[in-house]
Design a protein around this motif. Structure first.
Motif, PDB file in Angstrom:
ATOM      1  N   ILE A  13       0.828  -1.209   0.000  1.00 33.20           N
ATOM      2  CA  ILE A  13       0.000   0.000   0.000  1.00 33.20           C
ATOM      3  C   ILE A  13       0.857   1.252   0.000  1.00 33.20           C
ATOM      4  O   ILE A  13       0.700   2.128  -0.849  1.00 33.20           O
ATOM      5  N   SER A  14       1.773   1.369   0.942  1.00 29.32           N
ATOM      6  CA  SER A  14       2.558   2.595   1.097  1.00 29.32           C
ATOM      7  C   SER A  14       3.914   2.529   0.408  1.00 29.32           C
ATOM      8  O   SER A  14       4.548   3.560   0.210  1.00 29.32           O
ATOM      9  N   MET A  15       4.359   1.323   0.056  1.00 32.44           N
ATOM     10  CA  MET A  15       5.684   1.088  -0.516  1.00 32.44           C
ATOM     11  C   MET A  15       6.807   1.445   0.462  1.00 32.44           C
ATOM     12  O   MET A  15       7.953   1.639   0.067  1.00 32.44           O
ATOM     13  N   GLU A  16       6.500   1.533   1.736  1.00 30.07           N
ATOM     14  CA  GLU A  16       7.495   1.775   2.770  1.00 30.07           C
ATOM     15  C   GLU A  16       7.865   0.456   3.446  1.00 30.07           C
ATOM     16  O   GLU A  16       7.110  -0.521   3.389  1.00 30.07           O
ATOM     17  N   LEU A  17       9.039   0.440   4.109  1.00 29.97           N
ATOM     18  CA  LEU A  17       9.484  -0.752   4.815  1.00 29.97           C
ATOM     19  C   LEU A  17       8.471  -1.128   5.887  1.00 29.97           C
ATOM     20  O   LEU A  17       8.016  -0.263   6.646  1.00 29.97           O
ATOM     21  N   MET A  18       8.121  -2.401   5.954  1.00 25.76           N
ATOM     22  CA  MET A  18       7.164  -2.857   6.969  1.00 25.76           C
ATOM     23  C   MET A  18       7.857  -3.059   8.313  1.00 25.76           C
ATOM     24  O   MET A  18       8.887  -3.709   8.391  1.00 25.76           O
ATOM     25  N   GLU A 244      -4.745   8.996   1.259  1.00 19.94           N
ATOM     26  CA  GLU A 244      -4.153   9.410   2.525  1.00 19.94           C
ATOM     27  C   GLU A 244      -3.146   8.394   3.053  1.00 19.94           C
ATOM     28  O   GLU A 244      -2.427   8.670   4.014  1.00 19.94           O
ATOM     29  N   ILE A 245      -3.091   7.224   2.443  1.00 17.24           N
ATOM     30  CA  ILE A 245      -2.188   6.181   2.923  1.00 17.24           C
ATOM     31  C   ILE A 245      -0.825   6.290   2.249  1.00 17.24           C
ATOM     32  O   ILE A 245       0.203   6.295   2.908  1.00 17.24           O
ATOM     33  N   CYS A 246      -0.818   6.394   0.927  1.00 20.30           N
ATOM     34  CA  CYS A 246       0.448   6.459   0.192  1.00 20.30           C
ATOM     35  C   CYS A 246       0.712   7.902  -0.221  1.00 20.30           C
ATOM     36  O   CYS A 246       0.241   8.362  -1.261  1.00 20.30           O
TER      37      CYS A 246
END
Length: 416
Positions: A13-18, A244-246
């Motif tokens: 969803i965000s393409m950020e590290l989990m 609002e998430i990504c």
């Protein structure tokens, strides 16, 4: 330099590290806060990555992946040992030569992607070996097999690889007429990416908008895509802008919209028809940075240069309040654009309601303040003065006007 995390460690969803990976019933892993927001805040009933309907809303911690991420972060060598270039090149060429006839294109594309992710040298090798042409041929298959899920999934994976490449135009390399830009900017390629932007998974849509953002840095003419995809293209951009998430996808969509709308009134009319005025008004109060606020205002100004855009703004109950709030509160640039928007609506739509809302929501008070500010550019001051010349008589009659209003208006010859 920001560390490049493996793709499997990033939330789709965000393409950020989990940091807190959890699994849902489709088998896909997400960052806990992102999937919770998707399910609870937005009340979605599908998997963001696959768009499959969810038969259960249970989430389970992915302890195995969490351990792998932690181990990678603790032990990752900033200069890891890599296989010799000759071996990487051999694997790359072998995959490129067989992928076209392979029934397992997604698997092959993932292997290619793992090679390309090794560094700038492997990216250059991929491009020089004709990899862009080969992968784009897979991408454009969705134009001919629109209902085939396997084909669509392969196209999404092709896009996941292509978005990592530098988008350079021929002007950047005078001796090369077949750059990544030249290939990706062809009509079939752009149409395929526009389709994925509208119908793809959250991850694939992010890759598409990221490529489009890179293309905006070139001299690409968006006319074909606007005519071919119509309102659907703008709806997909506006949906990403509202994400609002990504935040990265939202930022990219904002950049693309500015480049697409700036040169063309026809494109602005299509964006207005797609609901752009309403979306911009609603995201403006929540803009997270000065830069984003300025860009949203820039888009609103472009739309308000059309009669349809001005009508949309004044008819929205939050239109004038949202613009008024930005005056003197964000930056000099935001105030300058906000004054231009106020001038457009008060000059071309000077209804009693518009004039009253400008007073009630603080626009008039802030415009008076601007007249006392040093360093105000002549063009901004001229617009403020013109607004008072047009509407000071109406504003005077309201009981909420301060007693020294007439004194302030001494700065303006309202009899003109």
């Amino acid at each position: 330099m920001e560390m490049e995390y493996p793709i499997d460690f990033r939330c789709p969803i965000s393409m950020e590290l989990m940091r807190e990976p959890v699994i849902i019933c489709t088998g896909v892993t997400y960052e806990r806060k992102n999937i919770n927001k998707w399910l609870s805040t937005y009340n979605k009933t599908t998997c963001p990555a696959t768009m499959q309907p969810l038969h259960s809303f249970d989430i389970t911690p992915n302890h195995t992946l969490k351990r792998l991420i932690d181990a990678w972060l603790n032990e990752n060598d900033p200069h890891p040992h890599q296989s010799p270039p000759s071996i990487k090149h051999h694997d790359l060429v072998s995959l490129l030569s067989t992928i076209g006839s392979s029934p397992f294109k997604v698997t092959c594309l993932k292997k290619l992607r793992s090679i390309v992710e090794m560094g700038e040298d492997t990216k250059a090798d991929f491009i020089q070996s004709g990899g862009v042409e080969v992968v784009v041929q897979i991408l454009v298959q969705i134009l001919f097999e629109t209902s085939d899920f396997v084909t669509f999934r392969a196209s999404e994976e092709a896009l996941a690889l292509l978005h990592q490449l530098p988008i350079l135009s021929s002007s950047d390399h005078d001796d090369d007429d077949n750059t990544t830009f030249d290939i990706l900017s062809k009509q079939d390629s752009m149409t395929s990416m526009a389709i994925i932007l509208q119908r793809g998974s959250a991850e694939a849509r992010f890759y598409a908008i990221k490529i489009f953002k890179n293309i905006t840095k070139t001299d690409y003419d968006w006319t074909f895509i606007i005519q071919d995809q119509g309102i659907g293209f703008f709806k997909s951009l506006l949906e990403l802008l509202s994400d609002e998430i990504c935040s990265k996808a939202s930022s990219c969509a904002l950049e693309v919209l500015i480049q697409v709308l700036s040169p063309s009134k026809k494109s602005r009319l299509k964006a207005i028809e797609a609901g752009a005025v309403c979306v911009l008004i609603e995201v403006l109060p929540d803009s997270s940075s000065r830069s984003k606020c300025e860009k949203i205002l820039q888009l609103m100004k472009l739309l308000c240069e059309c009669a349809e855009g001005r009508v949309g703004l004044v008819e929205h109950h939050m239109g004038i309040p949202a613009i008024s709030k930005t005056l003197l509160n964000v930056s000099n640039t935001a105030t300058k654009i906000g004054v231009k928007i106020m001038w457009l609506i008060s000059n071309f739509h000077p209804t009693e309601r518009v004039v009253e809302e400008m007073l009630v929501y603080g626009s008039v008070k802030k415009l008076l303040g601007l007249l006392h500010m040093e360093g105000l550019t002549s063009s901004v001051k001229d617009k403020v003065v013109k607004m008072f010349k047009l509407h000071a008589h109406s504003w005077r009659k309201y009981p909420c006007i301060p007693s020294d209003f007439n004194h302030y208006l001494g700065l303006v010859d309202v009899s003109c």
